[in-house]
Design a protein around this motif. Structure first.
Motif, short mmCIF file in Angstrom:
data_model
loop_
_atom_site.label_atom_id
_atom_site.label_comp_id
_atom_site.label_asym_id
_atom_site.label_seq_id
_atom_site.Cartn_x
_atom_site.Cartn_y
_atom_site.Cartn_z
N ASP A 9 0.81 -1.22 0.00
CA ASP A 9 0.00 0.00 0.00
C ASP A 9 0.84 1.26 0.00
OD1 ASP A 9 -2.42 -1.44 0.16
OD2 ASP A 9 -2.18 -1.63 2.34
N VAL A 10 2.03 1.18 0.61
CA VAL A 10 2.89 2.35 0.73
C VAL A 10 4.28 2.00 0.22
CG1 VAL A 10 3.91 4.01 2.34
CG2 VAL A 10 1.63 3.11 2.79
N VAL A 11 4.84 2.90 -0.61
CA VAL A 11 6.20 2.74 -1.09
C VAL A 11 6.98 3.96 -0.62
CG1 VAL A 11 7.70 2.52 -3.10
CG2 VAL A 11 5.43 1.45 -3.12
N ALA A 12 8.08 3.74 0.10
CA ALA A 12 8.91 4.82 0.61
C ALA A 12 10.24 4.83 -0.14
CB ALA A 12 9.14 4.65 2.10
N PHE A 13 10.61 6.01 -0.62
CA PHE A 13 11.88 6.20 -1.31
C PHE A 13 12.78 7.09 -0.48
CE2 PHE A 13 9.09 5.42 -4.99
CZ PHE A 13 9.84 4.49 -5.69
N ASP A 14 14.04 6.73 -0.38
CA ASP A 14 15.05 7.65 0.14
C ASP A 14 15.37 8.59 -1.02
OD1 ASP A 14 17.13 8.95 1.39
OD2 ASP A 14 18.54 7.29 1.19
N LYS A 15 15.24 9.88 -0.81
CA LYS A 15 15.43 10.85 -1.89
C LYS A 15 16.83 10.79 -2.48
CE LYS A 15 16.36 15.22 -1.26
NZ LYS A 15 17.59 15.45 -2.00
N THR A 16 17.84 10.97 -1.64
CA THR A 16 19.21 11.10 -2.12
C THR A 16 19.75 9.75 -2.59
OG1 THR A 16 19.57 12.93 -0.60
CG2 THR A 16 21.53 11.90 -1.54
N GLY A 17 20.10 9.70 -3.85
CA GLY A 17 20.66 8.49 -4.41
C GLY A 17 19.64 7.54 -4.99
N THR A 18 18.36 7.78 -4.73
CA THR A 18 17.31 6.94 -5.29
C THR A 18 16.49 7.75 -6.29
OG1 THR A 18 17.20 5.71 -3.22
CG2 THR A 18 15.36 5.43 -4.75
N LEU A 19 15.90 8.82 -5.83
CA LEU A 19 15.17 9.71 -6.73
C LEU A 19 16.10 10.75 -7.34
CD1 LEU A 19 11.88 10.29 -4.69
CD2 LEU A 19 12.31 8.65 -6.52
N THR A 20 17.28 10.91 -6.75
CA THR A 20 18.28 11.82 -7.28
C THR A 20 19.55 11.04 -7.59
OG1 THR A 20 19.32 12.36 -5.17
CG2 THR A 20 17.37 13.65 -5.79
N THR A 21 20.49 11.71 -8.23
CA THR A 21 21.75 11.04 -8.59
C THR A 21 22.63 10.77 -7.37
OG1 THR A 21 22.89 13.15 -8.94
CG2 THR A 21 21.79 12.13 -10.86
N GLY A 22 22.40 11.52 -6.29
CA GLY A 22 23.21 11.35 -5.09
C GLY A 22 24.52 12.11 -5.13
N ARG A 23 24.73 12.91 -6.19
CA ARG A 23 25.97 13.69 -6.32
C ARG A 23 25.64 15.17 -6.25
NH1 ARG A 23 26.13 9.83 -10.11
NH2 ARG A 23 25.55 11.27 -11.75
N MET A 24 26.11 15.82 -5.21
CA MET A 24 25.92 17.26 -5.06
C MET A 24 26.85 18.00 -6.02
SD MET A 24 23.80 18.40 -2.75
CE MET A 24 22.79 17.66 -1.50
N THR A 25 26.32 19.03 -6.64
CA THR A 25 27.13 19.92 -7.47
C THR A 25 26.74 21.35 -7.15
OG1 THR A 25 25.52 19.85 -9.28
CG2 THR A 25 27.34 18.26 -9.37
N LEU A 26 27.63 22.28 -7.46
CA LEU A 26 27.28 23.67 -7.29
C LEU A 26 26.45 24.11 -8.49
CD1 LEU A 26 30.32 25.62 -5.82
CD2 LEU A 26 28.35 24.61 -4.67
N VAL A 27 25.31 24.70 -8.20
CA VAL A 27 24.42 25.16 -9.26
C VAL A 27 24.43 26.68 -9.38
CG1 VAL A 27 22.93 23.14 -9.15
CG2 VAL A 27 22.40 25.11 -7.74
N ASP A 28 25.03 27.36 -8.39
CA ASP A 28 25.10 28.82 -8.41
C ASP A 28 26.28 29.25 -7.55
OD1 ASP A 28 24.70 31.54 -8.46
OD2 ASP A 28 22.74 31.50 -7.50
N THR A 29 27.15 30.06 -8.14
CA THR A 29 28.33 30.54 -7.41
C THR A 29 28.41 32.06 -7.46
OG1 THR A 29 29.71 30.27 -9.36
CG2 THR A 29 29.67 28.44 -7.80
N ASP A 139 20.93 16.59 -8.56
CA ASP A 139 20.09 16.45 -9.74
C ASP A 139 19.13 15.27 -9.64
OD1 ASP A 139 21.28 18.61 -11.06
OD2 ASP A 139 22.89 17.35 -11.84
N PRO A 140 17.89 15.47 -10.07
CA PRO A 140 16.93 14.36 -10.10
C PRO A 140 17.42 13.25 -11.03
CG PRO A 140 15.81 16.46 -10.44
CD PRO A 140 17.29 16.73 -10.52
N ARG A 141 17.15 12.01 -10.65
CA ARG A 141 17.51 10.86 -11.47
C ARG A 141 16.53 10.77 -12.64
NH1 ARG A 141 20.75 6.67 -10.56
NH2 ARG A 141 21.00 7.11 -8.36
N GLU A 142 17.04 10.45 -13.80
CA GLU A 142 16.20 10.34 -14.99
C GLU A 142 15.11 9.28 -14.77
OE1 GLU A 142 16.77 9.14 -19.65
OE2 GLU A 142 18.40 10.22 -18.65
#
Length: 173
Positions: A9-29, A139-142
């Motif tokens: 009935d319920v599916v739980a996702f860990d956001k970082t590394g599952t729904l996202t790539t898990g790699r932080m990058t700078l998007v604004d400097t 970044d979100p995972r494709e």
């Protein structure tokens, strides 16, 4: 696994590394001083930190031309050190406020805007005031949207688990 779990009935996702790539990058400097002074100083300090945002800052900047001493970590808030004989702080707005350092309106607005967008902003400052904002994101995972939509449309409740601020999960709601 989902095909075999028809009674789920319920599916739980860990956001970082599952729904996202898990790699932080700078998007604004963006920096108010118009130079890479903020990124260079921040990278010099963050090389001593093990936080994922620190990895993004170090990956984007070169901090090896600075002498760094007296590194201090403030878990959850940021870091500080003496960089080339100047006290430098990198971190949350609260770290600057606690020390009485000034944060200008322009930087405060950029900081809040990034945070409200679910990104992770870090102020960088020296000489008693913030000089710039570095913004990190994951970044979100494709294909994440298709998976979540299919599960929701099949009648399952989808939950996103994250150690980030709630705003970071709102993108996936």
């Amino acid at each position: 696994a989902f095909e075999n779990a028809t009674d789920t009935d319920v599916v739980a996702f860990d956001k970082t590394g599952t729904l996202t790539t898990g790699r932080m990058t700078l998007v604004d400097t963006k920096s108010v001083d118009g130079t890479n002074g903020c990124l260079s100083r921040a990278a010099a300090i963050e090389q001593f930190s093990d936080h994922p945002v620190a990895d993004a800052i170090v990956g984007a900047g070169r901090g090896d031309n600075h002498e760094v001493t007296d590194f201090t970590s403030y878990p959850g808030d940021g870091v500080s050190a003496i960089v080339d004989d100047e006290q430098v702080i990198v971190g949350r707005r609260s770290l600057f406020e606690e020390r009485g350092w000034k944060v200008g309106t322009d930087l405060d607005e950029r900081y809040r805007k990034a945070r409200d967008a679910g990104q992770i902003p870090a102020l960088v400052g020296w000489d008693g005031r913030a000089r710039g904002v570095l913004v990190a994101g994951d970044d979100p995972r494709e294909g994440w949207e298709d998976v979540v939509t299919d599960l929701a449309e099949s009648g399952r409740e989808v939950v996103v688990i994250t150690g980030d601020e709630e705003r970071a999960a709102d993108t996936y709601a």
